[in-house]
Write an enzyme that holds these catalytic residues in place. Structure first.
Site, short mmCIF file in Angstrom:
data_model
loop_
_atom_site.label_atom_id
_atom_site.label_comp_id
_atom_site.label_asym_id
_atom_site.label_seq_id
_atom_site.Cartn_x
_atom_site.Cartn_y
_atom_site.Cartn_z
N ARG A 104 -13.85 -8.83 2.15
CA ARG A 104 -12.43 -8.59 1.87
C ARG A 104 -11.62 -9.84 2.23
O ARG A 104 -10.70 -10.22 1.52
CB ARG A 104 -11.90 -7.39 2.70
CG ARG A 104 -12.54 -6.04 2.41
CD ARG A 104 -12.21 -5.49 1.04
NE ARG A 104 -10.79 -5.52 0.74
CZ ARG A 104 -9.91 -4.58 1.09
NH1 ARG A 104 -10.31 -3.51 1.73
NH2 ARG A 104 -8.63 -4.68 0.74
N ASP B 299 -17.26 6.74 -0.99
CA ASP B 299 -15.94 6.66 -0.35
C ASP B 299 -15.68 8.05 0.23
O ASP B 299 -16.38 9.02 -0.13
CB ASP B 299 -14.90 6.28 -1.43
CG ASP B 299 -13.47 6.20 -0.92
OD1 ASP B 299 -13.27 6.09 0.31
OD2 ASP B 299 -12.54 6.23 -1.76
N GLN C 158 -10.24 -4.25 -3.23
CA GLN C 158 -11.52 -3.74 -2.73
C GLN C 158 -12.63 -4.02 -3.73
O GLN C 158 -13.71 -4.49 -3.37
CB GLN C 158 -11.39 -2.23 -2.48
CG GLN C 158 -12.65 -1.56 -2.01
CD GLN C 158 -13.03 -1.96 -0.59
OE1 GLN C 158 -12.25 -1.83 0.32
NE2 GLN C 158 -14.25 -2.44 -0.40
N HIS D 268 -7.54 0.50 -6.25
CA HIS D 268 -7.72 -0.37 -5.07
C HIS D 268 -8.42 -1.65 -5.57
O HIS D 268 -9.58 -1.91 -5.26
CB HIS D 268 -8.57 0.37 -4.03
CG HIS D 268 -8.49 -0.22 -2.65
ND1 HIS D 268 -7.67 -1.27 -2.31
CD2 HIS D 268 -9.15 0.11 -1.49
CE1 HIS D 268 -7.82 -1.55 -1.03
NE2 HIS D 268 -8.71 -0.73 -0.51
N ARG E 243 0.88 -1.19 0.00
CA ARG E 243 0.00 0.00 0.00
C ARG E 243 0.90 1.22 0.00
O ARG E 243 1.70 1.41 0.92
CB ARG E 243 -0.91 0.00 1.23
CG ARG E 243 -1.65 1.31 1.40
CD ARG E 243 -2.73 1.25 2.46
NE ARG E 243 -3.88 0.51 1.99
CZ ARG E 243 -5.10 0.57 2.54
NH1 ARG E 243 -5.32 1.35 3.57
NH2 ARG E 243 -6.09 -0.14 2.04
N CYS F 280 -16.49 1.50 1.11
CA CYS F 280 -15.29 0.68 1.36
C CYS F 280 -14.80 0.79 2.80
O CYS F 280 -14.10 -0.09 3.27
CB CYS F 280 -14.19 1.08 0.38
SG CYS F 280 -13.79 2.85 0.45
#
Ligand code: CP
Ligand code: NVA
Length: 308
Positions: A295, A227, A136, A133, A106, A267
């Site tokens: 996830r 988001d 996700q 992402h 990340r 998310c």
């Protein structure tokens, strides 16, 4: 019985690193793992985790996923490893490749992730960059499939900033043939490269719509998604973005304009009562915590398709 296939690409840096068949396979595999109808064993496999930004869901779901697969993770905290000192990526990547079986990263610049992948002989996974992402998005589409059974006639409206999460939804949506609408203020459009790629996959301009009025964008939608307005690294833009995104909150009024069976996704982490109200997060339409759980199942499926 479904069994993990090996992905054609070594790395998973982008939703573009999957074909439609591979994307569908990972989602279906994750569903089987979730329903306990598939037990996978990757004893002694080690996943290295490099996180230049904070994380709860991505970090913990990778850790638990590896543990459930019989392997382990090493948390390569940049501040206590030589990464924080500025050791060149090409050196770190080659060294870690000799210890680890996979590396999840990340970071800020997508080009840094690509540099790791270039020098690593082991698969590199995007655990979020400023551009994408993709892990996700896989969990998001698993959540959608659980509710609607398949992706036919699904309309997903993303309301918010056209950046990393929106980009992966656009690309994954294109692979799965889902109509994706992005409702964002004029200055916060998705990256033109992502839009171009998605339109190439769809082979049509109609299935990806950019709309600046949230009220119009939610009409006929089955999935409302949002988001945060200010992503990690944009803390100094918060005041301005809060003003720019005024009117883009998912509240009960906006939700009532979508389809009756519409579900709501985020998310997480959320700023309650900014991009989404507390009431909507806790409403019967919300699948946000199933989405967070997914996830974990998707991470297991993805890892099992990447482990060499
Ligand atoms: N959704 C997500 O990636 O959450 P974290 O930042 O907690 O990993
Ligand atoms: N867009 C957000 C997503 C967090 C999971 C960020 O980059 O901070």
């Amino acid at each position: 019985m479904i069994k993990p296939i090996k992905l054609a690409q070594k790395d998973f840096l982008s939703s573009l690193d999957m074909s439609t068949e591979e994307c569908t396979h990972i989602i279906d595999l994750a569903k089987n793992i979730k329903n306990n109808s598939l037990n996978l064993e990757y004893e002694n496999k080690v996943l290295g985790l490099i996180f230049d930004k904070s994380s709860t869901r991505t970090r913990v779901s990778f850790q638990v996923a590896m543990s459930r697969l019989g392997g382990t993770t090493i948390d390569l905290n940049p501040t206590t490893s030589q990464i924080g000192r500025g050791e060149p990526i090409k050196d770190t990547a080659r060294v870690l490749s000799r210890y680890c079986d996979l590396i999840a990263i990340r970071t800020f610049n997508h080009s840094d992730l690509e540099e790791y992948a270039k020098w690593s002989t082991k698969p590199v996974i995007n655990a979020l960059t400023d551009l994408e992402h993709p892990c996700q998005a896989l969990a998001d589409f698993l959540t959608i499939k659980e509710v609607f059974q398949d992706f036919r006639n699904v309309v997903l409206t993303f309301i918010g900033d056209g950046n990393n999460v929106a980009h992966s939804l656009i690309l994954c949506g294109a692979l799965l043939g889902v109509e994706v609408r992005i409702a964002c203020p004029k200055g916060f459009l998705p990256n033109p490269f992502i839009i171009k790629k998605a339109r190439e996959i769809y082979k049509s301009d109609d299935l990806l719509k950019i709309i600046h009025d949230p009220q119009t964008a939610v009409k006929g939608a089955n999935v409302l998604y949002t988001d945060v307005w200010s992503s990690m690294g944009e803390e100094n833009q918060k005041e301005n973005k809060d003003k720019e995104f005024n009117g883009f909150t998912i509240d009960t009024d906006l939700l009532s304009k979508a389809n009756k069976d519409a579900i709501v996704l985020h998310c997480l982490p959320a700023y309650r009562n900014k991009e989404i109200t507390d009431e909507v997060i806790e409403s019967k339409n919300s699948r946000i915590f199933d989405q967070a759980e997914n996830r974990l199942h998707v991470q297991q499926a993805l890892l099992s398709c990447l482990i060499q």
